[in-house]
Structures are given as C-alpha cells and as structure tokens.
Design a protein around this motif. Structure first.
Motif, PDB file in Angstrom:
ATOM      1  N   ILE A  66       0.826  -1.207   0.000  1.00  0.00           N
ATOM      2  CA  ILE A  66       0.000   0.000   0.000  1.00  0.00           C
ATOM      3  C   ILE A  66       0.860   1.257   0.000  1.00  0.00           C
ATOM      4  CG2 ILE A  66      -0.247   0.413   2.493  1.00  0.00           C
ATOM      5  CD1 ILE A  66      -3.287   0.805   1.890  1.00  0.00           C
ATOM      6  N   ALA A  67       2.121   1.115   0.357  1.00  0.00           N
ATOM      7  CA  ALA A  67       3.028   2.260   0.296  1.00  0.00           C
ATOM      8  C   ALA A  67       3.197   2.749  -1.141  1.00  0.00           C
ATOM      9  CB  ALA A  67       4.388   1.886   0.882  1.00  0.00           C
ATOM     10  N   GLU A  68       2.994   1.848  -2.110  1.00  0.00           N
ATOM     11  CA  GLU A  68       3.179   2.207  -3.520  1.00  0.00           C
ATOM     12  C   GLU A  68       1.873   2.356  -4.272  1.00  0.00           C
ATOM     13  OE1 GLU A  68       5.705  -0.709  -5.224  1.00  0.00           O
ATOM     14  OE2 GLU A  68       7.319  -0.427  -3.773  1.00  0.00           O
ATOM     15  N   PHE A  69       0.881   1.523  -3.962  1.00  0.00           N
ATOM     16  CA  PHE A  69      -0.388   1.635  -4.676  1.00  0.00           C
ATOM     17  C   PHE A  69      -1.520   1.131  -3.800  1.00  0.00           C
ATOM     18  CE2 PHE A  69       1.506  -2.454  -5.737  1.00  0.00           C
ATOM     19  CZ  PHE A  69       0.465  -3.353  -5.530  1.00  0.00           C
ATOM     20  N   GLN A  70      -2.713   1.650  -4.070  1.00  0.00           N
ATOM     21  CA  GLN A  70      -3.918   1.265  -3.353  1.00  0.00           C
ATOM     22  C   GLN A  70      -4.919   0.727  -4.367  1.00  0.00           C
ATOM     23  OE1 GLN A  70      -5.794   4.499  -1.252  1.00  0.00           O
ATOM     24  NE2 GLN A  70      -7.542   3.278  -0.594  1.00  0.00           N
ATOM     25  N   LEU A  71      -5.277  -0.540  -4.221  1.00  0.00           N
ATOM     26  CA  LEU A  71      -6.124  -1.182  -5.211  1.00  0.00           C
ATOM     27  C   LEU A  71      -7.584  -0.740  -5.122  1.00  0.00           C
ATOM     28  CD1 LEU A  71      -4.737  -4.819  -5.069  1.00  0.00           C
ATOM     29  CD2 LEU A  71      -4.405  -3.146  -6.896  1.00  0.00           C
ATOM     30  N   GLN A  72      -8.055  -0.431  -3.930  1.00  0.00           N
ATOM     31  CA  GLN A  72      -9.469  -0.131  -3.746  1.00  0.00           C
ATOM     32  C   GLN A  72      -9.627   0.966  -2.697  1.00  0.00           C
ATOM     33  OE1 GLN A  72     -11.828  -1.439  -5.464  1.00  0.00           O
ATOM     34  NE2 GLN A  72     -13.758  -1.132  -4.384  1.00  0.00           N
ATOM     35  N   PRO A  73     -10.501   1.936  -2.939  1.00  0.00           N
ATOM     36  CA  PRO A  73     -10.726   2.973  -1.926  1.00  0.00           C
ATOM     37  C   PRO A  73     -11.297   2.380  -0.644  1.00  0.00           C
ATOM     38  CG  PRO A  73     -11.704   3.592  -4.043  1.00  0.00           C
ATOM     39  CD  PRO A  73     -11.332   2.147  -4.141  1.00  0.00           C
ATOM     40  N   VAL A  74     -10.992   3.009   0.471  1.00  0.00           N
ATOM     41  CA  VAL A  74     -11.667   2.652   1.711  1.00  0.00           C
ATOM     42  C   VAL A  74     -13.010   3.376   1.735  1.00  0.00           C
ATOM     43  CG1 VAL A  74      -9.469   2.360   2.917  1.00  0.00           C
ATOM     44  CG2 VAL A  74     -10.678   4.542   3.078  1.00  0.00           C
TER      45      VAL A  74
END
Length: 294
Positions: A66-74
């Motif tokens: 998650i430091a590099e990319f976030q697959l899905q919004p919270v």
C-alpha cells in the motif's frame, strides 16, 4: 431502530493473505453498493472506526504494497454523520473509516501520506446499519477470529433487539447467529483456545452447551482420550467451505456483474464469491495478485 441491509466488500483482490489483509467475506445479497466517486485525502484527515468489531488490525506486513499503490478505496463516513450516531465519540478528523481499517493502519505503518476514499454517509443512517457493514466486511476472515465475530454479532443483536432481526440484517440464518452467540458462553480459557485455533469451532460450539464449570474438564478429557477434533486450517486437509458452483444461475450472475464492472466493481466481486465460495475466491485472488505483481 430502523434496519438497513448493508454489507461491505472492499475489494476482491484485497482479500489475499493469511489475515485477509485488506479487510473477506465478500458481499452477498445483503448489500449492493451504489457506484460512488473516490477522492484522495490526507491521512491526517482519517481516523479508524472506534467501534470496529475487530479487537486488533493483526499483522499488516502483507499490506506493505500500500506504500506504492492502493487497489481499492476505503469506505468512510463524515464526522457529523458518525457523531450523530455516537455523540460521545471524540472525533477530530473529517472522516471516519468504516470499511478498510486495516488499510488505514497499513498506510500509517508503511509511510503512505494519502488514501483514496469513498464517502457513504448512508451507512450511518443508524447504528445497526453501521455495525452490520463492519461485521460483513470482516466476518469469515482468518484474521477476524470467531470470538470477535461472536461479540460483534451479539452487539448487533443487542442493537436491534432480537437475534431474528440480526440474522435478517446480516442475511444469515438464525442458526448461524445462535451458534456464534453461543461461543460467548465458553469458559475464557476455551475462548482463547478457539482464538488460537487449538480448539476447533465445531467442538467449541458443542462445549458451549455444557455447564461452564464442566467445559474445561470435558475438553481436557477429550484431548487425553485423543478424540478431540483437530482444527482444520485453510489449505490443510481441504478448505472449510467448499466452492459453490451452482451452475447456470451463478454463471449468469457473474456474467451480468462482469458487464457492469466499470460502474459496479463490487458487484462482480460479490457474484464471484457467491459462485466460487470463500475458498475458491481466495484461490482466484491469489492468482490475480501474482499476475498483478508480474
């Protein structure tokens, strides 16, 4: 209190890992989230749900990406919406994360400064809806132990006033709700054994029907005789929940959800989970993650 049939499923890809790291049980018919626009906000404007049914966020190492990319919004609600339900809550941020508290914790741990969020204040229409959404996101995940699950389900029963209402809210059977709540009748030592996986859930349910003062002795006697049930872990001796390949109807649901993927990605995730079952969905996610990382 008004009921709101809400269930949350953050992201199919996000369910990979020993602790189902991005917060599992995929959504079922209990919810069909409406498409929402995400926004990127500073981490300092977000706080985790102080009433999240998880006792802890568990091991976050598998969320290091998650430091590099976030697959899905919270999924979050605004501070006014949350505080309307919980006026005693001390919330100083703009938003409260309802679905995705492990992602939020991982962002803090691994140095991410922002997160993509979707604001859904409709989840805060009443406490039961908010609690059901949080339960639905975590239930049946390896990182959300069965005692946490039982406590969360019992909290929903207290909120709604009956076990039948809680079962309807969660789109679960009355028996399932009853079995989960029964685990709270276990001796504390046996509850901890269930958390650790030393005591199989099926046997724990049986012991919960025994008078409290006899439970530990009954379990020790079963272990000495060698007939205590050994807990089954995912991947060892077969998955606990077999894939649900229900034929043409399931395929049609997946096909329809696939066509709507651009606007309703969660619908596809839910359809796949319903068709494949938890074990099949986990296998699919593991393979998808490998492809993404290539």
């Amino acid at each position: 209190m008004a009921k709101g049939g809400v269930k949350g499923f953050g992201d199919l890809v996000a369910t990979v890992g020993d602790d189902s790291p991005v917060d599992g049980r995929t959504q079922t018919a209990a919810v069909a989230p409406r498409p929402s626009l995400s926004r990127t906000v500073a981490l300092i404007e977000l706080v985790g749900n102080p009433y999240n049914p998880r006792d802890s966020v568990g091991d976050l190492d598998e969320l290091a990406s998650i430091a590099e990319f976030q697959l899905q919004p919270v999924v979050a609600v605004t501070r006014p919406a949350f505080c309307k339900l919980y006026p005693d809550a001390e919330i100083s941020t703009k938003w409260v994360v309802i679905l995705g508290n492990r992602r939020l914790a991982a962002a803090h741990k691994f140095g991410r400064s922002t997160l993509d969020i979707v604001v859904r204040d409709e989840l805060a229409k009443d406490r039961a809806t908010l609690l059901a959404a949080a339960i639905a996101e975590n239930v049946d995940r390896s990182g959300f132990d069965v005692i946490e699950e039982a406590k969360a389900v019992d909290s929903l029963v207290q909120e709604l006033g009956s076990a039948d209402a809680a079962a309807a809210q969660l789109r679960r059977s009355k028996t399932w709700v009853s079995q989960r709540r029964a685990l709270l009748k276990l001796d504390p030592a046996l509850q901890e054994a269930t958390r650790r996986g030393d005591l199989a859930i099926r046997e724990a349910r049986a012991l919960a029907q025994v008078p409290l003062e006899e439970q530990v002795a009954r379990w020790n006697a079963a272990r000495e005789r060698g007939d205590a049930e050994k807990p089954t872990k995912p991947g060892e001796g077969g998955p606990p929940d077999p894939p649900r390949r229900d034929g043409a109807p399931g395929v049609r649901l997946v096909t329809r959800a696939l066509r709507r993927f651009d606007h309703e990605p969660d619908a596809l995730a839910g359809a796949l989970h319903e068709h494949l079952g938890p074990a099949g969905a986990q296998e699919l996610v593991a393979r998808l993650r490998k492809l993404i990382q290539q």
